[in-house]
Scaffold this active site. Structure first.
Site, PDB file in Angstrom:
ATOM      1  N   GLU A  57     -50.067 -10.613  39.445  1.00  0.00           N
ATOM      2  CA  GLU A  57     -49.139 -10.604  40.477  1.00  0.00           C
ATOM      3  C   GLU A  57     -48.643  -9.105  41.040  1.00  0.00           C
ATOM      4  OE1 GLU A  57     -46.239 -11.269  37.106  1.00  0.00           O
ATOM      5  OE2 GLU A  57     -48.228 -12.112  37.735  1.00  0.00           O
TER       6      GLU A  57
ATOM      7  N   ASN B 185     -45.533 -20.448  40.245  1.00  0.00           N
ATOM      8  CA  ASN B 185     -46.730 -20.969  39.833  1.00  0.00           C
ATOM      9  C   ASN B 185     -46.508 -22.339  38.972  1.00  0.00           C
ATOM     10  OD1 ASN B 185     -49.501 -19.860  40.326  1.00  0.00           O
ATOM     11  ND2 ASN B 185     -49.716 -19.228  38.531  1.00  0.00           N
TER      12      ASN B 185
ATOM     13  N   ASP C 268     -44.451  -5.802  42.651  1.00  0.00           N
ATOM     14  CA  ASP C 268     -44.378  -7.150  41.665  1.00  0.00           C
ATOM     15  C   ASP C 268     -43.963  -8.110  42.537  1.00  0.00           C
ATOM     16  OD1 ASP C 268     -45.240  -7.698  38.796  1.00  0.00           O
ATOM     17  OD2 ASP C 268     -43.340  -8.618  39.099  1.00  0.00           O
TER      18      ASP C 268
ATOM     19  N   ASP D 270     -52.517 -18.864  43.708  1.00  0.00           N
ATOM     20  CA  ASP D 270     -53.554 -18.188  44.189  1.00  0.00           C
ATOM     21  C   ASP D 270     -53.138 -17.616  45.842  1.00  0.00           C
ATOM     22  OD1 ASP D 270     -54.381 -18.012  41.787  1.00  0.00           O
ATOM     23  OD2 ASP D 270     -56.113 -19.202  42.260  1.00  0.00           O
TER      24      ASP D 270
END
Length: 561
Positions: free
Chosen positions: A462, A427, A419, A436
């Site tokens: 993620e 983000n 993770d 991305d």
């Protein structure tokens, strides 16, 4: 012109109309029934081919997975490839091929989960069966079998019908070479598929009582028949019968001919990857019964009007209408079979029918092109359905399928749950486009770091997972540490991250799949270790001490507390 002549002409026109209408209806009914019967029998044939392809594909998939799974076959060539000095190398020595019962025990769970496979066998390079799931298989000499010889060249193979040494019945054999570390073939995995499994009874019973199924070998000898009560015997030579002779001379098609138990409409094809021929037939009486009823009705109607006029008008109608229409029907049938069309004779050149022929040929070409485009589109959709569109690696669906397969075949299985730390904050700070890009870089780094036999998949926004067949917990932990360092070394800026760059937390777990465990236990253990890594401050790797003793929810609550 006299009145008699006028009345005769009028009567001729009336009878011509009646005869034409009745004749045309009968021909159309015959064509429609024949076309419907051909469509029906072709559909039955395709179902049979589908059943056969599914059974063979399943056997090849199982063999490929077993051959690629470490530990499935013992790589101890020195024990069973040697031959005594007084014996030629081409003669196998059963005494130099010891049993390997432990490996046969590992094959039995695979056999139970693969109904299309009757038995599995591990064959040594000298051609002697080292172990097998069938009683009496150990020690058999398969060195003369073609499928074994082809597999020893490193090529997977499928042999047509051969008589089994163990059961004495005709069977199909799929062979898969097992490649050693030095690139040599160290063993051959062989799966035996019984003919009764190629066309299961459930499929045969769906064909109905009037259908007939025949499988013949390249010489035209009977291999299998349904129903069992047909007046034929095993290995009976059917090469002289019209349907079998046509099937042996063409790849696929249909024919109305006399079979072993009467006249039938047959559809035939060559079974994929073999030299066997499959024929499916339906009773001619069922096809032509409506046509016969209509013919008798038309005949009685015309007899009532006038026998002489009937004969006259019947000949006229036969020459002017029936013959050209029948010729057109024959031309369309030949076109459907892919036969070369010869130049039409003079009585076939009817101007009114030419647009129909042109339209049919144009429609057939257009249907062929559309079918090809549809198949290509389906292949692309299947590919997209198994990959994650952002990263190009496997998606959750593919990962779950691979995990289920490895759980039933691997003797040991490792897993990593990965993770990205504080990805939401990344983000929010950099935007979704950079987010991305970050996910793609992490996916590429994981894919380039793990072994070629391992599988990486994106299982969440993620979150990633790595499936490691044959890996111990120590090996999985070592790979996890290597991944953590590799991703940290990317130095992707993350102001709110643990070290100022993008990092990951990794949970590791491994187990030996068995009846006491479930697939979810391994996933839960890896997930629990992941949350322990997050609770320890992130940018950490943690290993699950046990599998099946706890759940990921326990670690999640601990991390939140």
């Amino acid at each position: 012109m006299s009145l008699r002549i006028r009345l005769a002409v009028f009567a001729l026109l009336v009878m011509t109309i009646v005869a034409s209408e009745r004749t045309y209806s009968i021909v159309r009914l015959h064509m429609d029934n024949l076309a419907a019967a051909e469509s029906h029998v072709t559909d039955l044939l395709e179902r049979g081919v589908g059943q056969f392809s599914a059974a063979v594909s399943s056997a090849h998939a199982v063999l490929s997975t077993l051959a690629a799974t470490p530990g499935t076959v013992p790589v101890d060539n020195a024990l069973y490839t040697a031959t005594p000095s007084d014996q030629t190398p081409s003669v196998p020595d059963p005494g130099m091929t010891p049993d390997a019962p432990s490996h046969c025990q590992a094959l039995r769970p695979v056999l139970e989960s693969s109904p299309s496979i009757a038995s599995l066998t591990i064959v040594a390079p000298n051609g002697i069966v080292r172990c097998g799931t069938a009683n009496g298989a150990v020690g058999l000499d398969l060195s003369t079998r073609d499928y074994f010889r082809i597999a020893m060249r490193g090529i997977p193979s499928l042999e047509s019908v051969s008589v089994s040494y163990v059961t004495g019945t005709p069977s199909l054999y799929a062979a898969q070479p097992v490649i050693g570390e030095n690139g040599d073939v160290v063993a051959v995995l062989v799966a035996r598929i019984e003919l009764s499994d190629l066309l299961p009874r459930e499929f045969l019973s769906d064909l109905g009582p009037t259908a007939q199924v025949i499988i013949v070998d390249p010489a035209g000898a009977l291999v299998m028949t349904y129903p069992d009560g047909l007046p034929v015997t095993a290995r009976m030579d059917l090469s002289d019968t019209a349907p079998v002779a046509r099937a042996m001379s063409r790849t696929r098609g249909t024919i109305l001919a006399e079979g072993p138990d009467g006249v039938r409409l047959y559809a035939f094809t060559r079974l994929p990857a073999t030299n066997l021929h499959l024929l499916v037939g339906v009773d001619e009486a069922i096809i032509l019964k409506p046509v016969e009823r209509a013919t008798w009705s038309a005949g009685l109607m015309l007899l009532v009007l006038s026998g002489i006029i009937l004969c006259t008008f019947w000949l006229a109608g036969e020459r002017l209408i029936v013959a050209p229409v029948q010729a057109l029907a024959n031309r369309l049938v030949r076109f459907g079979r892919g036969e070369t069309e010869e130049a039409p004779t003079a009585h076939l050149l009817i101007t009114e029918l030419q647009p129909l022929v042109v339209a049919f040929e144009h429609m057939a070409g257009e249907l062929t092109r559309r079918e090809s485009a549809l198949r290509n589109a389906n292949r692309r959709l299947n590919s997209l359905a198994s990959l994650d569109p952002l990263t190009g690696i496997a998606n959750r669906r593919s990962f779950d399928a691979a995990l289920a397969l490895q759980w039933n075949t691997a003797t040991r299985l490792g897993m990593l749950m990965i993770d990205i730390d504080k990805f939401k904050a990344f983000n929010d700070h950099h935007g979704h486009q950079e987010g991305d890009h970050c996910i793609r870089l992490v996916a590429q780094t994981i894919a380039s770091t793990i072994r070629s036999s391992d599988m990486v998949a994106r299982v969440g926004g993620e979150e990633f997972a790595v499936l490691m067949p044959g890996a111990t917990l120590a090996a999985a932990t070592e790979v996890g540490q290597r991944l953590r360092r590799a991703i940290e070394s990317l130095a992707i800026e993350h102001p709110t991250g643990v070290t100022g760059v993008v990092t990951v937390s990794i949970g590791c777990a491994a187990c030996d799949p068995g009846p006491a465990l479930a697939v979810g236990d391994l996933v839960a253990a890896a997930d629990k270790a992941l949350y322990e890594a997050k609770a320890a401050g992130r940018n950490e790797v943690r290993s699950a001490k046990t599998v099946g003793a706890g759940t990921a929810d326990d670690a999640r609550r601990a991390a939140e507390g």
